[in-house]
Motif scaffolding. Structure first.
Motif, short mmCIF file in Angstrom:
data_model
loop_
_atom_site.label_atom_id
_atom_site.label_comp_id
_atom_site.label_asym_id
_atom_site.label_seq_id
_atom_site.Cartn_x
_atom_site.Cartn_y
_atom_site.Cartn_z
N SER A 102 -0.19 8.98 7.10
CA SER A 102 -1.37 9.83 7.35
C SER A 102 -2.11 10.20 6.07
CB SER A 102 -0.95 11.09 8.11
OG SER A 102 0.00 11.82 7.38
N ARG A 103 -1.38 10.48 5.00
CA ARG A 103 -2.05 10.81 3.72
C ARG A 103 -2.90 9.63 3.26
NH1 ARG A 103 2.31 11.98 -0.35
NH2 ARG A 103 2.49 9.74 -0.33
N PHE A 104 -2.34 8.42 3.33
CA PHE A 104 -3.06 7.23 2.94
C PHE A 104 -4.28 7.02 3.84
CE2 PHE A 104 -4.28 2.86 3.41
CZ PHE A 104 -4.35 2.41 2.11
N ARG A 105 -4.07 7.12 5.16
CA ARG A 105 -5.16 6.88 6.10
C ARG A 105 -6.31 7.86 5.88
NH1 ARG A 105 -0.76 6.25 9.63
NH2 ARG A 105 -1.13 8.30 10.52
N GLU A 106 -5.98 9.10 5.62
CA GLU A 106 -7.02 10.11 5.41
C GLU A 106 -7.84 9.80 4.15
OE1 GLU A 106 -6.95 14.72 4.08
OE2 GLU A 106 -5.76 14.24 5.86
N ARG A 107 -7.16 9.48 3.07
CA ARG A 107 -7.87 9.19 1.81
C ARG A 107 -8.65 7.87 1.92
NH1 ARG A 107 -8.69 12.16 -2.94
NH2 ARG A 107 -7.44 13.52 -1.64
N ALA A 108 -8.05 6.87 2.56
CA ALA A 108 -8.74 5.58 2.71
C ALA A 108 -10.01 5.75 3.54
CB ALA A 108 -7.81 4.56 3.35
N ALA A 109 -9.95 6.55 4.60
CA ALA A 109 -11.13 6.79 5.43
C ALA A 109 -12.23 7.46 4.62
CB ALA A 109 -10.76 7.64 6.64
N ALA A 110 -11.86 8.41 3.77
CA ALA A 110 -12.85 9.10 2.93
C ALA A 110 -13.53 8.13 1.96
CB ALA A 110 -12.19 10.24 2.16
N LEU A 111 -12.82 7.08 1.56
CA LEU A 111 -13.37 6.09 0.62
C LEU A 111 -13.97 4.88 1.33
CD1 LEU A 111 -10.56 5.91 -2.09
CD2 LEU A 111 -12.61 7.32 -2.09
N GLU A 112 -13.96 4.93 2.67
CA GLU A 112 -14.40 3.78 3.46
C GLU A 112 -13.65 2.52 3.07
OE1 GLU A 112 -18.70 3.51 3.89
OE2 GLU A 112 -18.84 5.60 3.27
N ALA A 113 -12.34 2.69 2.88
CA ALA A 113 -11.46 1.57 2.55
C ALA A 113 -10.74 1.13 3.82
CB ALA A 113 -10.45 1.99 1.49
N PRO A 114 -10.61 -0.15 4.04
CA PRO A 114 -9.91 -0.61 5.24
C PRO A 114 -8.43 -0.29 5.18
CG PRO A 114 -10.29 -2.44 3.77
CD PRO A 114 -11.00 -1.25 3.18
N ARG A 115 -7.85 -0.03 6.34
CA ARG A 115 -6.39 0.18 6.38
C ARG A 115 -5.68 -1.16 6.25
NH1 ARG A 115 -2.72 2.80 11.06
NH2 ARG A 115 -0.81 2.87 9.86
N TYR A 116 -6.25 -2.19 6.86
CA TYR A 116 -5.74 -3.55 6.76
C TYR A 116 -6.92 -4.47 6.52
CZ TYR A 116 -1.79 -1.46 9.18
OH TYR A 116 -0.74 -0.65 9.52
N CYS A 117 -6.66 -5.64 5.99
CA CYS A 117 -7.77 -6.59 5.80
C CYS A 117 -7.57 -7.79 6.71
CB CYS A 117 -7.88 -7.03 4.35
SG CYS A 117 -6.50 -8.02 3.78
N GLU A 118 -8.68 -8.43 7.03
CA GLU A 118 -8.62 -9.64 7.83
C GLU A 118 -7.96 -10.74 7.01
OE1 GLU A 118 -12.40 -10.87 9.38
OE2 GLU A 118 -13.01 -8.79 9.69
N SER A 119 -7.29 -11.65 7.71
CA SER A 119 -6.65 -12.77 7.03
C SER A 119 -7.72 -13.62 6.35
CB SER A 119 -5.88 -13.61 8.03
OG SER A 119 -5.29 -14.71 7.38
N PHE A 120 -7.42 -14.09 5.17
CA PHE A 120 -8.38 -14.92 4.46
C PHE A 120 -7.87 -16.36 4.32
CE2 PHE A 120 -5.66 -12.90 1.36
CZ PHE A 120 -5.28 -13.95 0.54
N ALA A 121 -6.72 -16.65 4.91
CA ALA A 121 -6.17 -18.00 4.88
C ALA A 121 -5.72 -18.37 6.28
CB ALA A 121 -4.99 -18.05 3.91
N GLU A 122 -5.89 -19.61 6.60
CA GLU A 122 -5.45 -20.10 7.90
C GLU A 122 -3.93 -20.15 7.90
OE1 GLU A 122 -7.39 -20.68 10.53
OE2 GLU A 122 -9.02 -19.95 9.27
N PRO A 123 -3.30 -19.73 9.00
CA PRO A 123 -1.84 -19.78 9.05
C PRO A 123 -1.36 -21.23 9.10
CG PRO A 123 -2.72 -19.20 11.18
CD PRO A 123 -3.89 -19.22 10.23
N ARG A 124 -0.18 -21.43 8.59
CA ARG A 124 0.42 -22.76 8.61
C ARG A 124 1.12 -23.05 9.94
NH1 ARG A 124 4.02 -25.18 3.73
NH2 ARG A 124 3.96 -27.27 4.56
N TYR A 125 1.62 -21.98 10.56
CA TYR A 125 2.37 -22.13 11.81
C TYR A 125 1.87 -21.13 12.84
CZ TYR A 125 5.49 -24.13 8.32
OH TYR A 125 6.00 -24.84 7.28
#
Length: 190
Positions: A102-125
Motif C-alpha cells: 500500500s505504501r508503494f501503491r500510494e506513492r506510485a499513484a502520486a507520481l503517476e508511475a505504473p504499478r506494473y509494466c506491459e511486457s516488452f518481449a514476446e514470450p518464448r513459451y
C-alpha cells in the motif's frame, strides 16, 4: 567519458533517466537522495523493464533499466518505469525495504508511475489448458520446470492438464520427453 569514447545507447538511457529523476524530485518532492543512486542498463533483461537493488552496507540503491524496454516503449511509458523504480529507491532509503504494498501503491499513484509494466518481449513459451471449458493460459520467457515437465503440474484455473507451445515454431508438448523431442527437432531454431 574521455576523448575517443563512443556515446552508447546505455549512456543515453542513463542520462535521460537521471534527468527525469531530478525532474521528479523537484516536481513531486520525492525525498530520494540522488547522490545515493547508481544507474545501470541491462542488455539481457527480457521481462523486467526495471529493477531497484538495495545495498544496505553502502546505503546505495542501484536502478537497473532494460535496454530492450527503452527501445520498445515510447519515452512517456519508459519515464513511468523510471518513476516506478524511483519509488522503490525512496522506500529503500527511507525504510530499508521495498515492495508493491500500500505504501508503494500510494506513492506510485502520486507520481503517476505504473504499478506494473506491459511486457516488452514476446514470450518464448505459452502454457494452455487442454480442458474444453477452460481458457487459462500463461506465458514464460525461460524454460522453467513447468515448461520442461508440464505433466508434473496442473492448470492454474481448473486443475486440468495443460500443454506447452514453443511460440516461434508452434510445436507443443505435454511431457518432459515431449519437451526434449521438440528441443532436439528444432535444433538451432530452439
Amino acid at each position: 567519458m574521455t576523448d575517443g569514447e563512443a556515446y552508447t545507447l546505455a549512456d543515453e538511457i542513463v542520462a535521460r533517466a537521471r534527468i527525469h529523476a531530478r525532474e521528479v524530485v523537484d516536481e513531486y518532492g520525492l525525498a530520494v537522495d540522488l547522490s545515493a543512486l547508481e544507474w545501470t542498463v541491462s542488455a539481457r533483461a527480457r521481462r523486467r523493464a526495471g529493477a531497484c537493488r538495495w545495498q544496505p552496507d553502502r546505503e546505495v540503491a542501484t536502478i537497473v533499466l532494460a535496454r530492450r524496454a527503452y527501445e520498445r516503449y515510447d519515452w512517456p511509458a519508459f519515464a513511468g518505469i523510471v518513476r516506478h523504480e524511483l519509488v522503490h529507491a525512496w522506500e529503500f532509503q527511507q525504510f530499508g525495504e521495498s515492495g508493491h504494498g500500500s505504501r508503494f501503491r500510494e506513492r506510485a499513484a502520486a507520481l503517476e508511475a505504473p504499478r506494473y509494466c506491459e511486457s516488452f518481449a514476446e514470450p518464448r513459451y505459452v502454457l494452455r489448458c487442454r480442458a474444453a471449458d477452460c481458457d487459462w493460459h500463461a506465458t514464460r520467457h525461460r524454460a522453467s520446470k513447468p515448461v520442461k515437465a508440464p505433466n508434473q503440474y496442473r492448470c492454474g484455473a481448473c486443475g486440468g492438464v495443460y500443454e506447452v507451445e514453443h511460440a516461434a515454431s508452434g510445436r507443443t508438448w505435454t511431457t518432459a520427453s515431449g519437451y526434449g523431442g521438440a528441443k532436439a527437432a528444432l535444433g538451432d531454431d530452439w
